[in-house]
Design a protein around this motif. Structure first.
Motif, PDB file in Angstrom:
ATOM      1  N   ASP A   1       4.526   4.170  -9.636  1.00 29.94           N
ATOM      2  CA  ASP A   1       3.272   4.714  -9.118  1.00 29.94           C
ATOM      3  C   ASP A   1       3.123   6.113  -9.698  1.00 29.94           C
ATOM      4  OD1 ASP A   1       1.022   5.389  -7.713  1.00 29.94           O
ATOM      5  OD2 ASP A   1       1.971   5.408  -5.738  1.00 29.94           O
TER       6      ASP A   1
ATOM      7  N   SER B   1       5.444   0.739  -0.947  1.00 27.97           N
ATOM      8  CA  SER B   1       4.749   0.008   0.115  1.00 27.97           C
ATOM      9  C   SER B   1       3.429   0.652   0.495  1.00 27.97           C
ATOM     10  CB  SER B   1       5.657  -0.094   1.341  1.00 27.97           C
ATOM     11  OG  SER B   1       5.346  -1.254   2.084  1.00 27.97           O
ATOM     12  N   SER B   2       2.564   0.861  -0.494  1.00 29.69           N
ATOM     13  CA  SER B   2       1.191   1.305  -0.242  1.00 29.69           C
ATOM     14  C   SER B   2       0.317   0.075  -0.072  1.00 29.69           C
ATOM     15  CB  SER B   2       0.684   2.137  -1.424  1.00 29.69           C
ATOM     16  OG  SER B   2       0.682   1.354  -2.606  1.00 29.69           O
TER      17      SER B   2
ATOM     18  N   THR C   1       8.797  -4.525  -1.052  1.00 31.00           N
ATOM     19  CA  THR C   1       8.069  -3.255  -0.978  1.00 31.00           C
ATOM     20  C   THR C   1       8.804  -2.343   0.000  1.00 31.00           C
ATOM     21  OG1 THR C   1       6.545  -3.709   0.874  1.00 31.00           O
ATOM     22  CG2 THR C   1       5.922  -4.551  -1.312  1.00 31.00           C
TER      23      THR C   1
ATOM     24  N   LYS D   1       8.890   1.355   2.186  1.00 31.39           N
ATOM     25  CA  LYS D   1       8.086   2.428   2.763  1.00 31.39           C
ATOM     26  C   LYS D   1       8.509   3.786   2.206  1.00 31.39           C
ATOM     27  CE  LYS D   1       6.983   2.358   7.134  1.00 31.39           C
ATOM     28  NZ  LYS D   1       7.018   2.282   8.604  1.00 31.39           N
TER      29      LYS D   1
ATOM     30  N   GLU E   1       0.372  14.328   1.034  1.00 33.63           N
ATOM     31  CA  GLU E   1      -0.155  13.020   1.389  1.00 33.63           C
ATOM     32  C   GLU E   1       0.550  12.534   2.655  1.00 33.63           C
ATOM     33  OE1 GLU E   1      -1.727   9.318   1.797  1.00 33.63           O
ATOM     34  OE2 GLU E   1      -2.481  10.907   0.482  1.00 33.63           O
TER      35      GLU E   1
ATOM     36  N   THR F   1       1.373   9.653   4.105  1.00 32.16           N
ATOM     37  CA  THR F   1       2.432   8.647   4.090  1.00 32.16           C
ATOM     38  C   THR F   1       3.671   9.090   3.327  1.00 32.16           C
ATOM     39  OG1 THR F   1       1.396   7.593   2.172  1.00 32.16           O
ATOM     40  CG2 THR F   1       0.823   6.732   4.359  1.00 32.16           C
ATOM     41  N   GLU F   2       3.548  10.165   2.524  1.00 36.28           N
ATOM     42  CA  GLU F   2       4.674  10.622   1.719  1.00 36.28           C
ATOM     43  C   GLU F   2       5.305  11.903   2.248  1.00 36.28           C
ATOM     44  OE1 GLU F   2       3.400  10.995  -2.312  1.00 36.28           O
ATOM     45  OE2 GLU F   2       2.394   9.053  -2.330  1.00 36.28           O
TER      46      GLU F   2
ATOM     47  N   LYS G   1      -2.148   4.442   9.523  1.00 39.74           N
ATOM     48  CA  LYS G   1      -1.087   4.496   8.528  1.00 39.74           C
ATOM     49  C   LYS G   1       0.282   4.562   9.195  1.00 39.74           C
ATOM     50  CE  LYS G   1      -3.913   6.752   4.991  1.00 39.74           C
ATOM     51  NZ  LYS G   1      -4.120   7.963   4.149  1.00 39.74           N
TER      52      LYS G   1
END
Length: 320
Positions: A9, A92-93, A150, A152, A196, A198-199, A253
């Motif tokens: 990614d 895992s997006s 995937t 996370k 971000e 989720t990160e 999310k």
């Protein structure tokens, strides 16, 4: 040692953190072979090699930017046929899970989504998942075909492990479905200067107890002192106090940061499902009976309008 495909990614050659985490996990079960696609793919090689990629397969074509998902699935299928890997790892997006599902279907393999850990097993990779709204932890493995998994974000620490990172061109033939869904326009996301969601390694969230959109500035001030992302509960989002893109929970999310600070959030199961795998959880709530206190590592029973500004000031003082 068997090779493990890692889908990269990246944005115009800048590798995103979840991919570097995947390389750490891939080294536990084999030798990472990275697959970088699209504009800037070749520019990823140095970073990927620094973090353990023994080989970097690259391919650039306009289809990756002009069409949705399928061209990337075509490329991963080509990489799978060229390498015959022990597993395929994908971030895992939302896009990553669609790519993984389509790939698994094409190659006739089982798939595991939203893994939070990965280890080698006698009969193939074993993935750890947090399931049923994070009420249980399971260990699973794929028993048919090449495991497609995937993972996370924030499931593993990024570790440097210099490797050869030999760049090789990947031969890709696009399928008839590759041009089925065309992207007709793009709108850049407005940058807040924060990580971000989720990160992020730290997430500071607000809920119903924030009591208004104007009061989210208190949450943002704490987040900015910590270099954190800002999250919100569904109640706060439904009330129009904060954007849906920042919602944490079953219908928002899922996050798994090193530190999660919940402010004025009761801890309904829908919210817990999206943050319960956080490494350290802190809650501030004036209701001592709030369900959120059942899963926290540290809890403060108090008014967030008193507690959070004091915490922000204390962090600012210690930093200064």
């Amino acid at each position: 040692m068997a090779e493990v495909l890692v889908y990269v990614d990246h944005v115009d050659g800048a590798v995103r953190k979840p991919t570097l985490e995947l390389l750490t996990l891939a080294r536990r079960i084999g030798e990472p072979v990275a697959v970088a696609l699209g504009n800037g793919a070749a520019d990823t090689a140095a970073t990927l090699a620094e973090h353990g990629a023994v080989k970097v397969l690259t391919h650039d074509a306009s289809e990756y930017a002009e069409y949705l998902v399928v061209p990337k699935v075509d490329a991963l299928q080509a990489a799978h046929e060229a390498v015959s890997p022990a597993a395929v790892l994908v971030p895992s997006s939302a896009e990553g899970k669609e790519i993984a599902a389509r790939l698994a279907l094409r190659i006739g393999s089982g798939i595991i989504t939203d893994a939070v850990d990965l280890e080698a097993g006698d009969e193939g990779p074993v993935a750890t998942q947090s399931v049923f709204a994070a009420s249980f932890t399971t260990k699973s493995r794929v028993i048919k075909g090449t495991p497609v998994i995937t993972v996370k974000p924030n499931s593993a620490a990024v570790e440097a492990a210099p490797a050869a990172g030999a760049v090789e061109a990947l031969a890709v033939t696009f399928s008839g479905q590759a041009t089925g869904t065309k992207i007709t326009g793009r709108t850049p996301r407005e940058s807040t200067g924060r990580p971000e969601l989720t990160e992020a390694a730290i997430v500071v969230s607000g809920g119903r107890g924030v009591n208004g959109a104007e009061n989210f500035s208190i949450i943002e001030a704490l987040a900015d002192q910590l270099g954190a992302a800002v999250g919100a509960s569904r109640a706060a989002v439904d009330a129009g106090w904060y954007p849906h893109t920042n919602q944490v929970g079953q219908t928002g999310k899922s996050v798994s940061p090193q530190l999660y600070i919940a402010n004025g959030i009761s801890g309904a199961i829908q919210h817990r499902a999206g943050m319960q795998t956080s490494k350290t959880i802190v809650a501030v709530n004036k209701d001592a009976e709030a369900p959120i206190f059942e899963l926290v590592d540290f809890g403060v029973v108090g008014d967030l309008f008193d507690v959070v500004p004091q915490l922000t000031d204390e962090i600012k003082t210690r930093k200064g």
